[in-house]
Design an enzyme around this catalytic site. Structure first.
Site, mmCIF file in Angstrom:
data_model
loop_
_atom_site.group_PDB
_atom_site.id
_atom_site.type_symbol
_atom_site.label_atom_id
_atom_site.label_comp_id
_atom_site.label_asym_id
_atom_site.label_seq_id
_atom_site.Cartn_x
_atom_site.Cartn_y
_atom_site.Cartn_z
ATOM 1 C CB THR A 132 -0.907 0.007 1.250
ATOM 2 O OG1 THR A 132 -1.584 1.260 1.361
ATOM 3 C CG2 THR A 132 -0.095 -0.195 2.518
ATOM 4 C CG ASP A 133 -1.180 4.919 -1.047
ATOM 5 O OD1 ASP A 133 -1.746 4.276 -0.142
ATOM 6 O OD2 ASP A 133 -1.780 5.769 -1.739
ATOM 7 C CD GLU A 134 -3.533 3.593 4.325
ATOM 8 O OE1 GLU A 134 -3.415 3.769 5.549
ATOM 9 O OE2 GLU A 134 -4.558 3.161 3.789
ATOM 10 C CE1 TYR A 158 -3.097 -2.441 5.703
ATOM 11 C CE2 TYR A 158 -3.432 -0.108 5.221
ATOM 12 C CZ TYR A 158 -3.240 -1.408 4.792
ATOM 13 O OH TYR A 158 -3.182 -1.668 3.446
ATOM 14 C CE LYS A 162 0.316 -4.610 3.026
ATOM 15 N NZ LYS A 162 0.190 -6.001 2.466
#
Length: 359
Positions: A132-134, A158, A162
Site C-alpha cells: 500500500t501507499d500508506e 495498519y 504493512k
C-alpha cells in the site's frame, strides 16, 4: 499454476476472476475467510477445475509446506492482509499477526520450496508482494507524489504492519536471493469491496437512509485506483517486472474525500433517486480518527516507463461502474452484512461525536 493468498478478499477475488478470464493457467487460492474474505465473490468459478480453493491461514506453516509441494506454483501473489485502518486502531494485534507474522511464514515456506526447484524453475519463480501507499506516511498539500524511493513513515498500526512486511520481503531477497517483486498501490475501489471502506459504505448507507459519515472536514486527499486497473498492473509486473524492484501503482486521481461523497450522492440521485430528497442530505461530519493521514498521492511513472502500464479507467468511468455494480448486486451486499459486521460499524461510528463542520 500460481498461488494467490487472500484470493477471496476484495482485490484478491477481482485478481483471480480477471486472471482466469484471460488465462488458462490454474490458480491455487488460499484464504482464511475472515470477515472480509467471501467465497461468494468467486461463485462464478464454482466447478471450474482451474480454480483450487483452500481455506487456511498464511501463518500456518504446516498447511503451507504441503500446498507448495503438492501444487508446485511458479509464483506467489500475496494479497492476504488485514487492511482497514480503523480496525487496526481498535485491535492492532490481528494486523501484526497476519501482516507481519503471516508474511514471514509465507516467505519461509516459499523459500524452502524455491530451494528445491531445478535451476530453470528457480530462476523463473516469483514472490509478488502486494502492499500500500500508506507505508510512505502523509503528504503536504504541495508535496510531490510518492515515488518508490520515498522514506517509509507509517502512521497507523495498519500501515506500520504493512511497512514491516515490505521490509521482510526486501530482506528475503537481499539475504537469501528469493526473487521478489513488490507493488505499492493507492486506494482501490470497485466490485466486491467490503462495505466498511468509504465508497461502498456511502452507497450502502445512502440506500438505507442512514448517515454518511465523513471524518473531520473531509479534505483528506487520496489517489483512487479502479480495482481492475490494479489487477492489470499486477499481471504486468508479475510477467515483466525486474526482480527485487518496487513499483508504485496509482490511478492519477487525487480527490478529497468530501468530493468522493458528493460524487457518489450525485450518481445515486441519478441512478436510484430517493423520494425523501437528494442523498447529500445524509452527509454527517464526525470526529476524525487518530493518526489520519492528510494526503496520499502515487507517482506511477516508473511502472509506465519500464513496463508500459497506465490505468484504463478515469475516476469518472470507474466510479460510475462501481455504483452501478452495487445497485445491481444488492443481494451480495445483504449477505456480506453479517451481524458481526454491523456491530463493528456501530462501534466505530456511533462513538464518534458529530463535528461542527458543515456538510
Amino acid at each position: 499454476m500460481i498461488l494467490v493468498t487472500g484470493g477471496a478478499g476484495f482485490i484478491g477475488s477481482n485478481f483471480v476472476l480477471d486472471w482466469l478470464a484471460q488465462s488458462s493457467e490454474p490458480v491455487l487460492n488460499l484464504d482464511a475467510l475472515t470477515y472480509a474474505g467471501n467465497r461468494e465473490n468467486l461463485r462464478s468459478l464454482d466447478g471450474d477445475p482451474r480454480h483450487v480453493f483452500v481455506q487456511g491461514d498464511i501463518t500456518d506453516r504446516s498447511l503451507l509446506d504441503p500446498l507448495f509441494t503438492a501444487h508446485r506454483p511458479r509464483a506467489v501473489v500475496h494479497f492476504a492482509a488485514e487492511s482497514h485502518v480503523d480496525r487496526s486502531i481498535h485491535g492492532p494485534g490481528a494486523f501484526i499477526h497476519t501482516n507481519v507474522q503471516g508474511t514471514f511464514t509465507l516467505l519461509e515456506a516459499a523459500r524452502a520450496f524455491w530451494l528445491t526447484l531445478p535451476e530453470a524453475e528457480k530462476a523463473s519463480f516469483r514472490f509478488h508482494h502486494v502492499s500500500t501507499d500508506e507505508v510512505y506516511g502523509s503528504l503536504g498539500p504541495s508535496d510531490p507524489p510518492f515515488t518508490e524511493t520515498n522514506l517509509y513513515e507509517p502512521n497507523s498500526p495498519y500501515s506500520a504492519s504493512k511497512a514491516a512486511s515490505d521490509h521482510l520481503v526486501r530482506a528475503w531477497h537481499h539475504t537469501y536471493g528469493l526473487p521478489v517483486l513488490t507493488t505499492n498501490c493507492s486506494n482501490n475501489y470497485g466490485p466486491f469491496h467490503f462495505p466498511e471502506k468509504l465508497i461502498p459504505l456511502l452507497i450502502v448507507n445512502a440506500l438505507a437512509g442512514k448517515p454518511l459519515p465523513v471524518y473531520g472536514d473531509g479534505q483528506q486527499v487520496r489517489d483512487w485506483l479502479y480495482v481492475k486497473d490494479h489487477c492489470a498492473a499486477i499481471r504486468v509486473v508479475l510477467a515483466r517486472g525486474r526482480v527485487g524492484q518496487t513499483y508504485n501503482i496509482g490511478g492519477w486521481n487525487e480527490k478529497p474525500n468530501i468530493d468522493i461523497v458528493h460524487t457518489v450522492c450525485a450518481l445515486l440521485d441519478e441512478m436510484r433517486p430517493d423520494t425523501a430528497g437528494p442523498y447529500r442530505r445524509l452527509i454527517t461530519h464526525v470526529t476524525d480518527r487518530p493518526g489520519h493521514d492528510r494526503r496520499y498521492a502515487i507517482d506511477a511513472r516508473k511502472l509506465e516507463r519500464e513496463l508500459g502500464w497506465k490505468p484504463a479507467e478515469t475516476f469518472e468511468t470507474g466510479i460510475r461502474q462501481t455504483v452501478r455494480w452495487y445497485l445491481d448486486h444488492a443481494d451480495w451486499v445483504a449477505r456480506v452484512q453479517s451481524g458481526a459486521y454491523r456491530d463493528w460499524v456501530d462501534a466505530n461510528y456511533s462513538a464518534r461525536t458529530a463535528s461542527a463542520a458543515a456538510p
